[in-house]
Enzyme design. Structure first.
Site, PDB file in Angstrom:
ATOM      1  N   HIS A 149      40.125  32.795  44.007  1.00  0.00           N
ATOM      2  CA  HIS A 149      40.404  31.358  44.145  1.00  0.00           C
ATOM      3  C   HIS A 149      39.883  30.908  45.504  1.00  0.00           C
ATOM      4  CE1 HIS A 149      43.070  31.151  40.592  1.00  0.00           C
ATOM      5  NE2 HIS A 149      43.297  32.422  40.896  1.00  0.00           N
ATOM      6  N   ASN A 184      40.859  26.214  38.750  1.00  0.00           N
ATOM      7  CA  ASN A 184      42.132  25.470  38.890  1.00  0.00           C
ATOM      8  C   ASN A 184      42.233  24.818  40.271  1.00  0.00           C
ATOM      9  OD1 ASN A 184      42.474  27.946  40.201  1.00  0.00           O
ATOM     10  ND2 ASN A 184      44.661  28.061  39.742  1.00  0.00           N
ATOM     11  N   HIS A 238      44.453  34.192  31.294  1.00  0.00           N
ATOM     12  CA  HIS A 238      45.689  34.441  32.050  1.00  0.00           C
ATOM     13  C   HIS A 238      46.792  34.423  31.006  1.00  0.00           C
ATOM     14  CE1 HIS A 238      48.708  33.083  35.319  1.00  0.00           C
ATOM     15  NE2 HIS A 238      49.354  32.930  34.184  1.00  0.00           N
ATOM     16  N   HIS A 260      44.128  39.953  35.377  1.00  0.00           N
ATOM     17  CA  HIS A 260      45.283  40.533  36.099  1.00  0.00           C
ATOM     18  C   HIS A 260      46.361  41.162  35.209  1.00  0.00           C
ATOM     19  CE1 HIS A 260      46.779  36.571  35.122  1.00  0.00           C
ATOM     20  NE2 HIS A 260      46.199  35.965  36.139  1.00  0.00           N
ATOM     21  N   ASN A 272      51.749  35.789  40.377  1.00  0.00           N
ATOM     22  CA  ASN A 272      51.823  35.638  38.943  1.00  0.00           C
ATOM     23  C   ASN A 272      50.589  36.263  38.308  1.00  0.00           C
ATOM     24  OD1 ASN A 272      52.720  34.885  36.452  1.00  0.00           O
ATOM     25  ND2 ASN A 272      52.032  32.752  36.594  1.00  0.00           N
ATOM     26  N   ASP A 327      42.156  38.687  42.458  1.00  0.00           N
ATOM     27  CA  ASP A 327      42.902  37.442  42.238  1.00  0.00           C
ATOM     28  C   ASP A 327      43.298  36.845  43.598  1.00  0.00           C
ATOM     29  OD1 ASP A 327      44.156  35.276  41.080  1.00  0.00           O
ATOM     30  OD2 ASP A 327      45.836  36.426  40.234  1.00  0.00           O
ATOM     31  N   GLY A 371      50.997  33.938  44.643  1.00  0.00           N
ATOM     32  CA  GLY A 371      49.655  34.406  44.986  1.00  0.00           C
ATOM     33  C   GLY A 371      49.600  35.149  46.302  1.00  0.00           C
TER      34      GLY A 371
HETATM   35 ZN    ZN Z   1      46.232  33.947  36.652  1.00  0.00          ZN
HETATM   36 ZN    ZN Z   2      43.982  33.752  39.415  1.00  0.00          ZN
END
Ligand code: ZN
Ligand code: ZN
Length: 445
Positions: free
Chosen positions: A76, A108, A193, A246, A292, A319, A338
């Site tokens: 991310h 996202n 996810h 993940h 998560n 992640d 996260g």
């Molecule tokens: Zn995710």
């Molecule tokens: Zn992610």
């Protein structure tokens, strides 16, 4: 059309003297001089036998290891919209410092990457700001709302590597079915996810004895595994390409193994934190351990390790999920989910899994590089003729994670403070030097 983007940099001209080369895919495991000319691996030869390239640099690599550089299919980078957490420059600096030569960013962001114009803008920005090549995923559903599909073929034409609603599941089986039909037409893959919102509810950690003792709402392992079983069947019926993000639970990897045994085009990734930590860490109520999917129990962790070893899980993905100090510095229940991971992944995995003999170094390098095939780029290799995508690492160097700060704009690393072995000294990505450790001396030829 779906190439990765980075800012232009001069091609590397380097002589790495006396490095220990380890490249499991090409079977290289020996000490060599490595000549990198015009950004390509030009020649390998016994130590002390190669001349430095004119105007190039000589790097004393004796006692150090040279690996194919790593590829992360799941990070991310927070741009557009959340640049106080990370941006293309800081995120790709962090990646290069971790030994990565390519990363794939999730959509996202704010706004969500669900329109070709947004995606094109991001690709243009990467061509100005990114230190290593970055690929971008586009959203499956508009606004990640899970209701209406994006224009997947237009997004693919605009350069999307694949599609994901990461951060959220595709809760509707019908929507996923339609997305798979589109994916077959336009290519790429769907990265999923997996969690069932009806099982996760407002959980903040793994559901188990620790959550009961702490009195915190839990997210059960079946929230993930039942969705993987469902989506593998939908992918089988539609013959689409799915990638499970993940993975965190034993039952999830069992569902993936079953899917693969049935010939379904499915792959899986696991994070360093799910491989190394359990919900026991959450007892500290330190929000660095809130992510998560959540850190799960020891049996789930052991299942992930088995799947990594067997090849059911092909890729390690960080992640990498940066959050500002202010956002994380709140009670555990309220903190965002996260952890960052790009700068610590190799060292923690080498220290906690390779040094104690849990896995071989070759396997770790394979799982850190194999995602190149998933995202459609040349697999990093030390073979002459290859584009130089390499990282030079001092396996004996000991350090404490975070001791001299991070390249990332954020510092929410769940491994902060750990004593580790293995320091990245230099990374060459797509033929150009992308990172050099500050104290690492390089002498002119
Ligand atoms: Zn995710
Ligand atoms: Zn992610």
């Amino acid at each position: 059309m779906n190439a990765l983007s980075a800012s232009p940099r001069p091609p590397a001209e380097l002589l790495l003297r006396g490095a220990h080369l380890l490249d499991p895919r090409s079977g290289l495991d020996s000490t060599r001089d490595v000549l990198i000319r015009d950004g390509r691996i030009a020649e390998l030869a016994p130590p002390g036998t190669l001349e430095a390239p004119g105007g190039g640099e000589v790097v004393d690599a004796e006692g150090r290891h040279l690996f194919p550089a790593f590829v992360d299919p799941h990070v991310h980078l927070r741009t557009p919209g959340q640049e106080h957490k990370e941006d293309l420059d800081t995120g790709t600096r962090a990646a290069a410092a971790g030994g990565y030569c390519a990363v794939v960013a999730m959509p996202n962001t704010d706004p969500v990457i669900d329109h070709p114009a947004l995606l094109r803008g991001l690709i243009d920005a990467a061509a100005r700001e990114a230190r290593i090549p970055v690929g971008f995923m586009a959203a499956i559903s508009q606004g990640l709302a899970g209701e209406h599909l994006t224009d997947m073929s237009a997004l693919r034409s605009a350069g999307a590597i694949g599609f994901t609603d990461d951060g959220k599941p595709v809760a509707s089986a019908g929507l996923l079915r339609h997305a798979l039909r589109n994916q077959i037409l336009c290519g790429g893959f769907l990265a999923l996810h997996e969690e069932d919102p009806a099982l996760s509810l407002d959980g903040v950690m793994h559901e188990g004895t620790v959550s009961v003792e702490l009195g915190l709402a839990g997210i059960p392992s079946i929230s993930e595994s039942t969705m993987i079983a469902r989506d593998a069947q939908i992918a089988e019926a539609e013959r689409g390409r799915v990638h499970f993000q993940h993975l965190s639970a034993r039952r999830s990897v069992e569902a993936l193994a079953e899917a693969r045994s049935r010939g379904i085009a499915a792959s899986g990734e696991v994070t360093p934190h799910h491989l190394l930590l359990t919900d026991e860490s959450v007892r500290s109520l330190d929000s660095s351990f809130k992510m998560n999917p959540p850190l799960r129990g020891e049996d789930d962790r052991a299942g992930l390790l088995d799947a990594l070893r067997s090849g059911t899980i092909e890729f390690i993905a960080t992640d990498h999920a940066p959050h500002s100090r202010d956002e994380k510095n709140v009670p555990f229940e309220q903190a965002p989910m996260g952890t960052t991971g790009l700068e610590s992944s190799f060292a923690v995995l080498y220290t906690e899994l390779v040094l104690p003999g849990v896995i071989e170094l070759e396997l770790l390098i394979d799982r850190l590089t194999a995602a190149a095939a998933l995202i459609g780029i040349e697999t990093p290799s030390l073979t002459p003729g290859s584009t130089a995508n390499v990282c030079l690492i001092d396996l004996a160097a000991q350090w404490r994670i975070g001791e001299s700060g991070y390249e990332s704009r954020s510092s929410n690393c769940c491994f902060a403070g750990r004593e580790v072995s293995g320091r990245v000294l230099m990374t060459v990505a797509d033929g150009a030097v992308a990172y050099r450790e500050r104290a690492f001396a390089v002498s002119a030829a």
